[in-house]
Design a protein around this motif. Sequence first.
Motif, PDB file in Angstrom:
ATOM      1  N   UNK A   2      78.990  16.319 -90.151  1.00  0.00           N
ATOM      2  CA  UNK A   2      77.761  17.066 -89.595  1.00  0.00           C
ATOM      3  C   UNK A   2      76.651  16.521 -90.501  1.00  0.00           C
ATOM      4  N   UNK A   3      75.343  16.717 -90.017  1.00  0.00           N
ATOM      5  CA  UNK A   3      74.205  16.584 -90.842  1.00  0.00           C
ATOM      6  C   UNK A   3      74.281  17.313 -91.917  1.00  0.00           C
ATOM      7  N   UNK A   4      74.120  17.017 -93.192  1.00  0.00           N
ATOM      8  CA  UNK A   4      74.373  17.533 -94.382  1.00  0.00           C
ATOM      9  C   UNK A   4      73.164  18.051 -95.021  1.00  0.00           C
ATOM     10  N   UNK A   5      72.704  19.534 -94.985  1.00  0.00           N
ATOM     11  CA  UNK A   5      71.507  19.832 -95.647  1.00  0.00           C
ATOM     12  C   UNK A   5      71.488  19.555 -97.333  1.00  0.00           C
ATOM     13  N   UNK A   6      70.363  19.134 -97.693  1.00  0.00           N
ATOM     14  CA  UNK A   6      70.516  19.019 -99.282  1.00  0.00           C
ATOM     15  C   UNK A   6      71.241  20.242-100.420  1.00  0.00           C
ATOM     16  N   UNK A 303      82.027  18.611-100.963  1.00  0.00           N
ATOM     17  CA  UNK A 303      81.682  18.580 -99.414  1.00  0.00           C
ATOM     18  C   UNK A 303      82.542  19.710 -98.868  1.00  0.00           C
ATOM     19  N   UNK A 304      82.797  20.724 -99.414  1.00  0.00           N
ATOM     20  CA  UNK A 304      83.695  21.653 -98.996  1.00  0.00           C
ATOM     21  C   UNK A 304      82.926  22.554 -97.982  1.00  0.00           C
ATOM     22  N   UNK A 305      81.892  22.774 -97.832  1.00  0.00           N
ATOM     23  CA  UNK A 305      80.979  23.590 -96.744  1.00  0.00           C
ATOM     24  C   UNK A 305      81.308  22.621 -95.510  1.00  0.00           C
ATOM     25  N   UNK A 306      81.026  21.357 -95.535  1.00  0.00           N
ATOM     26  CA  UNK A 306      81.206  20.482 -94.114  1.00  0.00           C
ATOM     27  C   UNK A 306      82.729  20.598 -93.777  1.00  0.00           C
ATOM     28  N   UNK A 350      82.468  36.136 -81.689  1.00  0.00           N
ATOM     29  CA  UNK A 350      82.708  36.085 -83.285  1.00  0.00           C
ATOM     30  C   UNK A 350      82.373  34.830 -83.944  1.00  0.00           C
ATOM     31  N   UNK A 351      83.187  33.988 -83.138  1.00  0.00           N
ATOM     32  CA  UNK A 351      83.171  32.650 -83.631  1.00  0.00           C
ATOM     33  C   UNK A 351      81.731  32.066 -83.701  1.00  0.00           C
ATOM     34  N   UNK A 352      80.988  32.346 -82.576  1.00  0.00           N
ATOM     35  CA  UNK A 352      79.493  31.807 -82.593  1.00  0.00           C
ATOM     36  C   UNK A 352      78.664  32.364 -83.763  1.00  0.00           C
ATOM     37  N   UNK A 353      78.835  33.487 -84.356  1.00  0.00           N
ATOM     38  CA  UNK A 353      78.150  33.893 -85.639  1.00  0.00           C
ATOM     39  C   UNK A 353      78.538  33.169 -86.843  1.00  0.00           C
ATOM     40  N   UNK A 354      79.591  32.404 -86.933  1.00  0.00           N
ATOM     41  CA  UNK A 354      80.015  31.542 -87.884  1.00  0.00           C
ATOM     42  C   UNK A 354      79.836  30.145 -87.907  1.00  0.00           C
ATOM     43  N   UNK A 355      79.365  29.760 -86.843  1.00  0.00           N
ATOM     44  CA  UNK A 355      79.013  28.403 -86.383  1.00  0.00           C
ATOM     45  C   UNK A 355      77.747  28.166 -86.148  1.00  0.00           C
ATOM     46  N   UNK A 356      76.757  27.555 -86.286  1.00  0.00           N
ATOM     47  CA  UNK A 356      76.894  26.702 -87.794  1.00  0.00           C
ATOM     48  C   UNK A 356      77.157  27.374 -88.979  1.00  0.00           C
ATOM     49  N   UNK A 357      77.889  27.146 -89.866  1.00  0.00           N
ATOM     50  CA  UNK A 357      78.153  27.815 -91.183  1.00  0.00           C
ATOM     51  C   UNK A 357      76.908  27.551 -92.099  1.00  0.00           C
ATOM     52  N   UNK A 358      76.300  28.422 -92.502  1.00  0.00           N
ATOM     53  CA  UNK A 358      75.013  28.203 -93.173  1.00  0.00           C
ATOM     54  C   UNK A 358      75.503  28.960 -94.982  1.00  0.00           C
ATOM     55  N   UNK A 359      76.452  29.552 -95.277  1.00  0.00           N
ATOM     56  CA  UNK A 359      76.854  30.117 -96.348  1.00  0.00           C
ATOM     57  C   UNK A 359      76.645  31.670 -96.478  1.00  0.00           C
ATOM     58  N   UNK A 360      75.514  32.183 -95.496  1.00  0.00           N
ATOM     59  CA  UNK A 360      75.494  33.440 -95.458  1.00  0.00           C
ATOM     60  C   UNK A 360      76.740  34.385 -95.182  1.00  0.00           C
ATOM     61  N   UNK A 361      77.428  33.699 -93.996  1.00  0.00           N
ATOM     62  CA  UNK A 361      78.698  34.556 -93.635  1.00  0.00           C
ATOM     63  C   UNK A 361      79.695  34.685 -94.894  1.00  0.00           C
ATOM     64  N   UNK A 362      79.806  33.624 -95.774  1.00  0.00           N
ATOM     65  CA  UNK A 362      80.510  33.685 -97.129  1.00  0.00           C
ATOM     66  C   UNK A 362      80.230  35.050 -97.647  1.00  0.00           C
TER      67      UNK A 362
END
Length: 695
Positions: A2-6, A303-306, A350-362
């Motif tokens: 995926x494109x990886x934000x900084x 790279x664990x988030x990706x 429910x999956x749609x709220x998790x993807x894309x994973x931005x860390x907030x759901x964690x």
Amino acid sequence: MFHTPDYYYNISMRLSEVLDDIGVNENIVMKRRRTSLLTETVSTINSRANGKQWTVNNLGSQSEGTTTIGLQSDADTLCCIEDMIVIQDWSEWTPGKLNFLMIQNEKTPPGYCLLQLLRNDAPLPETVEMDNEFVNDTHGRILFKNTVIDATVIEGRQRQGPSAASAAKQGFLAQDIVFAHPCISCPQSLRAWLHQQETNTWPTAEMKRFAKSTKCFVVGVGSRASENAAFEWRISTSLAERCLMFNLNITQIKCYILMKMILKSYINVENLANESYISSFMCKTVLFHCIASKPLCVWKESNIINCLKYCLFTLNRCILNEHCPHFIVHENNLMAGKFSAEVKRQLLERMSTLIPLDGISLFGIQIDNLGERLQVKLNMINELHYVIPQPDDYTISITVVLLTDMVQSVLNIVKTEDGRLETLLHKVIQLKRYYIAGDMLERTACRLLVPLLCTSIGSRIASQNIQINNTVSPQAFTWIEAGLDSDVASSRLKLASIMYCAGNAEIAALILSHIEEQYKIEVTESLCSCYVYKPYFKTGFLRLSNQYGVEDLKYIVAFCVKYFASEINCVPHELQYEMFRSTQEDLLHRGGDDDWMDCAVADSLPYLYFLQYKTYCVLQRPEEQQQALTKLQWVIRTERNLGHRETALNLLGQCMEQENRPVDALQCYMSSLRLRERNNAARFHICRCLANTNT
């Protein structure tokens, strides 16, 4: 990928640190695995020594090390019954075994089979009508029904798929036990996977070679979508799957654990008919497919988030297509017939709220305080405002539970050893053979089992000696001496009790004095496996357990002291009452695990002080006798971890009667009854005490 934000790098590293803190690190993962392998070895060699052709395999998250305290994963056990075998070729038919022929055709779902019963005297189909465990199909074959599993489900468990499941209790995990039959050769579905040419380097050729050498099983459950589910059997490649899990790196393990946390926190929650439509096994399967499709260099902590995002994306695609292929048996769709269109809509929402994973759901994951911990690591909240267990506390807690569970498994095995003396002797001989010829795990298992059996043998011989001539033979002493180091106190207390009952009070007093010196009250913990209760561990015990291995626990653990009826002459008469605690009415209130109630059982520390009280009475040392009585009262009042407090109170009550304090004695017996209303010898003591008082 995926494109990886900084900022993904920073979140990944902090998230990895959080997982380290809650026990998802290489050290704890390996401890979990070693303990699980040792536990299954103990159970297997014990079964073999008892003449049962069983092999025990611990499977699932607990054995893989892919769990945390907060996830509370089930303990999964597969018990393979080796004398009932499954063959795929007539040449594999084996005399002396119950042989079944595996049948797979266009009507059996992928990953499933039928089992045809064969004759026991020749490699031919059985044609004689059988009982209701079997069914005749339209081809005249006698097929084995998987409903036979229902008859093996004991009280307190219920059938769930192929397993006999017990629910979680306070402080104890849920358990699933699956009975399985071994396949003599590798099923076609596994052979196809082994010979499959992969474009990636995972699984490696070495991993596949190991998987080829492991057993496959059939377990008693049919396909959900099948009309013949009652006599279909699922082919299990669980040992090959465990091999794959044991070869994951720590980042892949962390991804799997995060998937399970997300599953539990966001997906398998209420409003889905209280059913878990997405299982942890599906998550594991998705992880396998993701690892096989991406280079190993991708799976690193930074790279664990990706990695997690890719796994969730793949899971979402499986739900969308209602297709999650088993990693080994690709034709077996794990999601076939699993959920309705409405449930699918809810899952995708429910999956749609998790993807894309931005860390907030964690941040919203409360399991093991993961969300709060991550925010603290990212300096988003102040740690001082939250009470979060520290990493060392997690490590100690996990280690102690693993080690004490190991000890409990040993105690569970020996607690029912009430066979004939010859049977016990034969078992020790068998264990000696396993020790000589076995590997490191088998030798360790034997060292844990044998001392308790030796003590039991010596006590039985001594009981016979005392009955005949009130002496103890050298043979009895030899066996007891071989078992003295089983733990801090229980075996030595049996020796002291034997000396007391044989009239050697001086020697008994010396032994008891030595035990008291060895029993460090601030460290030594009482452990009992007679029934399920939540133990409370002392700080000193926690600290040392984290430093000790399982074989060293004997220096800080005291087992309960158990006497079977065949040892009755080694038991003071005050404790003998416990062997007869149950009236006919009480027997109706006993469960399947209550066989210990036919024994005389006491926790080590109160039994130590009780024996001192009795011994000093015989020796006419009143001052020391009163000190022992005071200590007995103190330990009953203060020791939190007594499994048989009601028995200790019954012993104290009889001491009070001897002190001519009938009111105090009655208070002890009434307190005992409040702890255990049924199956309690206190009822007899109350009647006797009142009768003696009235006279």
